[in-house]
Design an enzyme around this catalytic site. Structure first.
Site, PDB file in Angstrom:
ATOM      1  CG  HIS A  89      -1.697   1.254   1.464  1.00 23.33           C
ATOM      2  ND1 HIS A  89      -3.055   1.295   0.613  1.00 23.33           N
ATOM      3  CD2 HIS A  89      -1.717   2.355   2.157  1.00 23.33           C
ATOM      4  CE1 HIS A  89      -3.586   2.519   0.641  1.00 23.33           C
ATOM      5  NE2 HIS A  89      -2.831   2.979   1.679  1.00 23.33           N
ATOM      6  CB  SER A  90       0.941   4.218   0.189  1.00 20.44           C
ATOM      7  OG  SER A  90       1.497   5.711   0.247  1.00 20.44           O
ATOM      8  CG  MET A  91       7.175   3.191   0.316  1.00 24.14           C
ATOM      9  SD  MET A  91       8.077   3.279   2.141  1.00 24.14           S
ATOM     10  CE  MET A  91       7.390   2.281   3.076  1.00 24.14           C
ATOM     11  CB  ALA A 104       1.991   0.439  -4.258  1.00 28.57           C
ATOM     12  CB  SER A 117      -3.205  -1.075  -2.076  1.00 22.24           C
ATOM     13  OG  SER A 117      -4.037  -0.471  -1.372  1.00 22.24           O
TER      14      SER A 117
END
Length: 244
Positions: free
Chosen positions: A90-92, A94, A118
């Site tokens: 998720h975020s970083m 990803a 994500s």
């Protein structure tokens, strides 16, 4: 939870048919994904990636580059060859999940069954970030906007002094990331995004699918950048269906 490597935190399942490696968002630590184990059941073994500088690794220096994380984690995942696996970030996380997947395929000939990315715009569309260069006050303001850091942390000066260096290192990982156009992956990608995420414009989500030659999907969830909190049940249903 079992810690059999500084990098992995998990609850071992007796006979899983799939292992899901989960990469954290900026400032995150292993433990956030722990509730996912009960949601996904014993068929899927959830394995959190614990980065240096947090949790049991609090005394270690946080890593500041994506390559350093990939260099450390990819060979460890490659050794886990007893069952098929998938990768989530998720975020970083990803970006980490994407680049670790590339390394696993090109260097170790190990491909995940699926890549979940994500809360992150497509890597080829990213521009260098500057959040790791902000003053402490400006960085805290951004944390309020992101809505993912507990207010108890933001209101506690001592906790912030511990948390901000970790966060700066993580934002450096994302902010200094340089995309290099690879051949499309032979791995299906599921893209998860929040309908009200100010950091992931709708037009910059679908191009994730161009990173794979397989059929993928984009799934939208109600919420802001941390929709994985507010819409966790729906996120779990999405992941479970994709891994079935």
């Amino acid at each position: 939870m079992e810690i059999d490597s500084p990098w992995f935190v998990r609850r071992r399942q007796i006979a899983p048919s799939m292992r899901l490696f989960c990469f954290p968002y900026s400032g995150g630590q292993a433990g956030f994904y722990a509730p996912w184990q009960a949601a996904l059941g014993e068929e899927v073994e959830v394995c959190d990636i614990q980065l240096p500088g947090r949790g049991a690794r609090i005394r270690e220096t946080p890593l500041r580059s994506l390559d350093a994380v990939v260099d450390a984690v990819a060979p460890l995942i490659a050794e886990e060859d007893d069952v098929p696996f998938a990768v989530f970030g998720h975020s970083m996380g990803a970006l980490l999940a994407f680049e670790v997947t590339r390394r696993l395929i090109h260097v170790y000939d190990r491909a995940p069954a699926r890549l979940f990315v994500s809360g992150c715009e497509a890597p080829r569309l990213r521009s260098p970030g500057t959040m790791h260069l902000l003053s402490d006050a400006a960085l805290v303001d951004e944390l309020h906007r992101l809505n993912g850091t507990p207010q108890a942390v933001l209101a506690n000066r001592e906790l912030l002094q511990l948390f901000l260096p970790i966060l700066r290192a993580d934002f450096s990982i994302g902010g200094t990331y340089a995309y290099q156009a690879p051949a499309p992956l032979d791995v299906p990608i599921t893209v998860l995004a929040g309908t009200r995420d100010p950091y992931t414009p709708h037009a910059r989500v679908a191009p994730w699918l161009d990173e794979s030659q397989r059929v993928g999907e984009v799934r939208w969830f109600h919420g802001d950048h941390f929709f994985i909190h507010s819409s966790q049940a729906d996120v779990m249903a999405c992941i479970e269906a994709a891994l079935a």
